[in-house]
Design an enzyme around this catalytic site. Sequence first.
Site, PDB file in Angstrom:
ATOM      1  N   HIS A  82       0.959  -1.510  -0.053  1.00 26.48           N
ATOM      2  CA  HIS A  82      -0.069   0.373   0.080  1.00 26.48           C
ATOM      3  C   HIS A  82       1.004   1.004   0.429  1.00 26.48           C
ATOM      4  O   HIS A  82       2.137   1.325   0.555  1.00 26.48           O
ATOM      5  CB  HIS A  82      -0.905  -0.017   1.202  1.00 26.48           C
ATOM      6  CG  HIS A  82      -1.757   1.382   0.677  1.00 26.48           C
ATOM      7  ND1 HIS A  82      -3.431   0.585   0.910  1.00 26.48           N
ATOM      8  CD2 HIS A  82      -1.506   2.246   1.812  1.00 26.48           C
ATOM      9  CE1 HIS A  82      -4.080   2.207   1.028  1.00 26.48           C
ATOM     10  NE2 HIS A  82      -3.591   2.595   0.914  1.00 26.48           N
ATOM     11  N   ARG A 168     -13.042  13.437   6.397  1.00 26.62           N
ATOM     12  CA  ARG A 168     -11.726  14.560   6.329  1.00 26.62           C
ATOM     13  C   ARG A 168     -11.458  14.785   4.966  1.00 26.62           C
ATOM     14  O   ARG A 168     -10.194  16.076   5.057  1.00 26.62           O
ATOM     15  CB  ARG A 168     -10.509  13.164   6.323  1.00 26.62           C
ATOM     16  CG  ARG A 168     -10.310  12.280   7.730  1.00 26.62           C
ATOM     17  CD  ARG A 168      -9.976  11.109   7.995  1.00 26.62           C
ATOM     18  NE  ARG A 168      -8.499  11.089   7.612  1.00 26.62           N
ATOM     19  CZ  ARG A 168      -8.053  10.639   7.328  1.00 26.62           C
ATOM     20  NH1 ARG A 168      -8.204   9.360   6.895  1.00 26.62           N
ATOM     21  NH2 ARG A 168      -6.533  10.580   7.035  1.00 26.62           N
ATOM     22  N   SER A 183      -6.827   4.690   8.430  1.00 23.28           N
ATOM     23  CA  SER A 183      -7.390   4.460   7.374  1.00 23.28           C
ATOM     24  C   SER A 183      -6.995   3.331   6.620  1.00 23.28           C
ATOM     25  O   SER A 183      -7.139   2.865   5.967  1.00 23.28           O
ATOM     26  CB  SER A 183      -7.372   5.735   6.932  1.00 23.28           C
ATOM     27  OG  SER A 183      -7.586   6.105   5.711  1.00 23.28           O
ATOM     28  N   LYS A 187      -7.937  -0.728   6.254  1.00 22.66           N
ATOM     29  CA  LYS A 187      -8.216  -1.835   5.219  1.00 22.66           C
ATOM     30  C   LYS A 187      -7.347  -2.938   4.790  1.00 22.66           C
ATOM     31  O   LYS A 187      -7.657  -3.350   4.227  1.00 22.66           O
ATOM     32  CB  LYS A 187      -8.044  -0.920   3.755  1.00 22.66           C
ATOM     33  CG  LYS A 187      -9.373   0.528   3.514  1.00 22.66           C
ATOM     34  CD  LYS A 187      -9.207   1.352   2.978  1.00 22.66           C
ATOM     35  CE  LYS A 187      -7.362   2.040   2.489  1.00 22.66           C
ATOM     36  NZ  LYS A 187      -7.464   3.429   2.886  1.00 22.66           N
TER      37      LYS A 187
HETATM   38  N1  URA Z   1      -4.789   6.559   1.072  1.00 23.41           N
HETATM   39  C1  URA Z   1      -5.368   6.099   2.871  1.00 23.41           C
HETATM   40  O1  URA Z   1      -5.881   5.475   2.517  1.00 23.41           O
HETATM   41  N2  URA Z   1      -6.023   6.416   3.516  1.00 23.41           N
HETATM   42  C2  URA Z   1      -5.652   7.672   3.500  1.00 23.41           C
HETATM   43  O2  URA Z   1      -5.860   9.044   5.454  1.00 23.41           O
HETATM   44  C3  URA Z   1      -4.526   8.581   3.334  1.00 23.41           C
HETATM   45  C4  URA Z   1      -3.750   8.223   3.008  1.00 23.41           C
END
Ligand code: URA
Length: 453
Positions: A82, A168, A183, A187
């Site tokens: 990621h 946000r 965040s 995920k």
């Molecule tokens: N990428 C994400 O998935 N979440 C964030 O808060 C910032 C970048």
Amino acid sequence: MNTYDLIMKKRNGGILDQEEISYMVNGFTNGEIPDYQMAAFLMAVYFKGMNHEETTMLTMAMADSGERLDLSQIDGIKVDKHSTGGVGDKTSLIIGPILASLDVPVAKMSGRGLGHTGGTIDKLEGIPGFQTSIEESRFIQQVNDIKLSIVGQTANLAPADKKIYALRDVTATVDNVSLIAASIMSKKLAAGADAIVLDVKVGSGAFMKTVEDARLLAKTMVAIGTLAGRETIAVLTDMNEPLGNAVGNILEVKEAIACLKGYGEQRLMEVSKTLASYMLLAGKKAKDLETANQMIMNAITSGRALDKMKEFVQAQGGDASYITCEEKFEKAKFTVEIYGRDLMQSKEIAANQTKVYLNCCNNQEIGMVSLILGGGRQTKDSTIDLTVGLELKKHLGDWVEMDTCVAVLYGNDMEKMQEAKKRFVCAYELTQDKPEHNPIIYEIITKSDLENE
Ligand code: URA
């Protein structure tokens, strides 16, 4: 418990417990807490921060707000990657096929672009026919068959993050370490991989502008991943200029294909190879970094990584002939070239000065250039033009003369292109002396860096 009290507690610098954090996350996700109260809560978190325990509890509450993906039907160690978000970052399109060709299963859920940053799913949709939304059973079958699938995040994967991120994004509360860590990690944990390699971007085009902030974010995410029993490694990489030459969806797909064909831009290849090497180590396919690097080079030079890209595109309904022949991709109608003289004029460089160096740029502005051309979303519901963007012909540290082409803009609307050109030239700072180069890889953070503290 009530929402007002919890907003006030955080506003006054209090520490929240598990029950209180779950109350906020679940209440907002199921619609009981309105946007205005959640926005006030997020702003309180932004200013007062969260400690490690609170951030971990926030992550877990968000990961558990929907279904967790079960990847146990996929053989082998599943390694996910990621990026915290950048400009011109197409590494997933390069790394996925390389790793799959080396037998590492990559079952990846990716996002769309937001703000000035691009997203893998938008880029893949530039390949005619490519489906980014497929049934979970087909996703798992495809990874077992060809070792690679990349799909959009399903609505039920960490739905709390979807709602919170959207809020946000419009309340200036994105660039906070706890909120970004929760965040991303919510995920990643919900998406089920055994190991996670994080590309934490640093610089003017990233959410974290300094190495110190990026290191703190990296350590926070590695700590959360480790606590959740997933091997987690973070690589801090430079985002003070776009990664590679291309910015814009189809342009970036074409650049990723060029990398798989063996002629990738040097800094882009270095980031891709570093991330892929750590993924090979985490997937127990290489014994050390040197072996991993050699395996990656072989995957490219043998053509196996490119063949895997074609197989992957075909498996998801795309037309693989575009991978063989990049010329087939749809193009924007107009091009505008930007020269050294355009940059020099905008800076009022001394009249006798004919040669200057590109010293630094505001990379967020370069992301905005692509957005203005139509390549990004101004709001979360905007549709995007996949053909537009820009191609850099020169990078930071290069010298340019009056008639040196620095970049080419691609667009479908001349008015937008003129505005984009103005933004582009203003984004650069010039110097007469050769500037120092930013490193492309700053540092690696692993579990052992946490233990040493
Ligand atoms: N990428 C994400 O998935 N979440 C964030 O808060 C910032 C970048």
